[in-house]
Design an enzyme around this catalytic site. Structure first.
Site, mmCIF file in Angstrom:
data_model
loop_
_atom_site.group_PDB
_atom_site.id
_atom_site.type_symbol
_atom_site.label_atom_id
_atom_site.label_comp_id
_atom_site.label_asym_id
_atom_site.label_seq_id
_atom_site.Cartn_x
_atom_site.Cartn_y
_atom_site.Cartn_z
ATOM 1 N N ARG A 48 0.856 -1.203 0.000
ATOM 2 C CA ARG A 48 0.000 0.000 0.000
ATOM 3 C C ARG A 48 0.887 1.246 0.000
ATOM 4 O O ARG A 48 1.458 1.630 1.025
ATOM 5 C CB ARG A 48 -0.903 0.005 1.228
ATOM 6 C CG ARG A 48 -1.750 1.251 1.379
ATOM 7 C CD ARG A 48 -2.879 1.341 0.424
ATOM 8 N NE ARG A 48 -3.883 0.294 0.645
ATOM 9 C CZ ARG A 48 -4.904 0.066 -0.174
ATOM 10 N NH1 ARG A 48 -5.026 0.755 -1.276
ATOM 11 N NH2 ARG A 48 -5.777 -0.890 0.102
ATOM 12 N N HIS A 98 -0.066 3.230 -10.309
ATOM 13 C CA HIS A 98 -1.048 3.701 -9.323
ATOM 14 C C HIS A 98 -0.299 4.471 -8.214
ATOM 15 O O HIS A 98 -0.297 4.058 -7.043
ATOM 16 C CB HIS A 98 -1.754 2.464 -8.743
ATOM 17 C CG HIS A 98 -2.979 2.742 -7.919
ATOM 18 N ND1 HIS A 98 -2.982 3.485 -6.768
ATOM 19 C CD2 HIS A 98 -4.259 2.351 -8.080
ATOM 20 C CE1 HIS A 98 -4.191 3.534 -6.256
ATOM 21 N NE2 HIS A 98 -4.989 2.861 -7.037
ATOM 22 N N ASP A 158 -12.542 10.051 -6.579
ATOM 23 C CA ASP A 158 -12.135 8.825 -7.296
ATOM 24 C C ASP A 158 -12.597 8.996 -8.744
ATOM 25 O O ASP A 158 -13.755 8.728 -9.074
ATOM 26 C CB ASP A 158 -12.796 7.599 -6.670
ATOM 27 C CG ASP A 158 -12.137 6.311 -7.148
ATOM 28 O OD1 ASP A 158 -12.409 5.248 -6.542
ATOM 29 O OD2 ASP A 158 -11.352 6.362 -8.132
ATOM 30 N N ARG A 218 0.600 -6.768 -9.501
ATOM 31 C CA ARG A 218 1.130 -6.124 -8.288
ATOM 32 C C ARG A 218 1.306 -7.107 -7.128
ATOM 33 O O ARG A 218 1.930 -6.788 -6.131
ATOM 34 C CB ARG A 218 0.232 -4.972 -7.848
ATOM 35 C CG ARG A 218 -1.173 -5.416 -7.463
ATOM 36 C CD ARG A 218 -2.029 -4.261 -6.983
ATOM 37 N NE ARG A 218 -3.364 -4.715 -6.595
ATOM 38 C CZ ARG A 218 -4.226 -3.972 -5.917
ATOM 39 N NH1 ARG A 218 -3.910 -2.718 -5.569
ATOM 40 N NH2 ARG A 218 -5.411 -4.444 -5.591
ATOM 41 N N GLU A 242 -2.674 8.662 -10.867
ATOM 42 C CA GLU A 242 -2.334 7.408 -11.545
ATOM 43 C C GLU A 242 -2.343 7.622 -13.059
ATOM 44 O O GLU A 242 -3.228 8.310 -13.583
ATOM 45 C CB GLU A 242 -3.336 6.331 -11.136
ATOM 46 C CG GLU A 242 -3.477 6.201 -9.626
ATOM 47 C CD GLU A 242 -4.819 5.660 -9.182
ATOM 48 O OE1 GLU A 242 -5.386 4.793 -9.886
ATOM 49 O OE2 GLU A 242 -5.309 6.113 -8.134
HETATM 50 O O1 TA6 Z 1 -7.297 4.504 -7.447
HETATM 51 C C1 TA6 Z 1 -8.581 4.187 -7.731
HETATM 52 C C2 TA6 Z 1 -9.007 2.908 -7.024
HETATM 53 O O2 TA6 Z 1 -9.585 2.049 -7.965
HETATM 54 C C3 TA6 Z 1 -9.970 3.268 -5.889
HETATM 55 O O3 TA6 Z 1 -11.295 2.982 -6.264
HETATM 56 C C4 TA6 Z 1 -9.493 2.423 -4.710
HETATM 57 O O4 TA6 Z 1 -10.115 1.157 -4.721
HETATM 58 C C5 TA6 Z 1 -7.995 2.365 -4.992
HETATM 59 O O5 TA6 Z 1 -7.910 2.185 -6.408
HETATM 60 C C6 TA6 Z 1 -7.227 1.342 -4.196
HETATM 61 O O6 TA6 Z 1 -7.553 0.049 -4.598
HETATM 62 P P1 TA6 Z 1 -6.873 -1.192 -3.797
HETATM 63 O O7 TA6 Z 1 -7.364 -2.428 -4.483
HETATM 64 O O8 TA6 Z 1 -5.385 -1.016 -3.923
HETATM 65 O O9 TA6 Z 1 -7.326 -1.032 -2.362
#
Ligand code: TA6
Length: 296
Positions: free
Chosen positions: A73, A167, A212, A96, A271
């Protein structure tokens, strides 16, 4: 594992290897200016980018999991072959969560320090996604920039459609004093309103709630203004037309087990990639794209 990496790929102090969080092997790139970056073969995940003064420019959660099948994360999760839940795969695909192979390191005469990783199809990936593929990530650390290059190849005789995204989690001093510039006038899809299309009217995106959004076909130059710390990060992208801007805000932060409840105050995701519409790769075809991050 770390000894193997050192034997094959260490380059003095410029490219070193050590045990990172939870003992996960990590590569450390050190530029002679003092700038540095850290990359885990797990997910080819860039987890840290520091400038020559030693300031950390990315966000990394203190409670991130470091487990073989889980994403880290923070930093730059590599999203492939699917973005979010825009298909049948687990959210954000599987790249990932996989161990990538380190294939090259370099310390260029001009000073750049590089590391390249590769992931290819496996029996496990074929079950999830029945396509042969090859994806490579090359990180290039310079004094004031970090370039992340992606190459995707289709070695098979049938095409496949894919999404790809870096991301990236940026650290900021205070989200209320943070702005994302470069997207004015774009009609974005609001993921919080079932993809409702909304015109981005203001000159900069500011944050006072969960954001988002998917911005398709964007300009290649974007800025993250970290006003609290008087810092600007420039994103300069090639062949990564789409952008997602995300801040989880209060409620979502609480729901994320690997993310501090207050961490929304000190991060923003900007991203870059091929996100809005999957790209089809013909047999024998190749996709190349990159984003260069640099301090303004
Ligand atoms: O960055 C956009 C997104 O799709 C959000 O909706 C949120 O879910 C984020 O990615 C993080 O996703 P993750 O699966 O890493 O918790």
């Amino acid at each position: 594992m770390i000894d193997q990496l050192r034997k094959r790929f260490q380059i003095g102090e410029a490219v070193a290897f050590e045990a990172g969080r939870a003992g996960f092997p990590k590569g450390i790139l050190r530029h002679n200016s003092g700038a540095s970056a850290e990359i885990y073969p797990h997910g080819a995940h860039i987890a840290s980018w520091k400038n020559a003064e030693g300031d950390e420019l990315f966000y990394l959660s203190d409670t991130s999991l470091f487990e073989p099948t889980k994403p880290i994360r923070g930093g730059i999760p590599v999203i492939f072959p699917q973005f979010g839940n825009m298909g049948p795969l687990p959210a954000h695909g599987f790249a990932r969560n996989q161990p990538w192979e380190l294939i090259d390191t370099a310390h260029r005469p001009s000073g750049e320090v590089e590391a390249a990783f590769r992931l290819t199809d496996s029996p496990g990936s074929m079950i999830l996604w029945p396509h042969r593929f090859e994806i490579e990530l090359r990180a290039i650390l310079a004094e004031k920039s970090l370039a992340v290059q992606i190459r995707i190849a289709n070695p098979a005789k049938t095409p496949f459609g894919f999404q790809i995204a870096l991301h990236t989690y940026f650290g900021v001093g205070e989200i209320a004093q943070t702005a994302v510039e470069g997207l004015q006038g774009i009609r974005y899809q609001d993921s919080l309103q079932d993809g409702l299309e909304v015109l981005e009217a203001p000159p900069a995106i500011r944050f006072d709630r969960e954001v988002d959004r998917i911005y398709p076909a964007t300009p290649d130059l974007l800025r993250v203004q970290d006003e609290a710390r008087k810092r600007t990060i420039i994103l300069d992208k090639v062949n990564m037309p789409d952008v997602v801007v995300w801040n989880p805000w209060i409620d979502k932060s609480r729901r994320l087990a690997d993310f501090g409840d207050q961490d929304y105050l000190r991060m923003v995701c900007v991203e870059t990639g091929v996100i809005a519409t999957p790209l089809e790769l013909a047999p024998g075809g190749e996709y190349r794209g990159q984003t260069v991050f640099r301090e303004g």
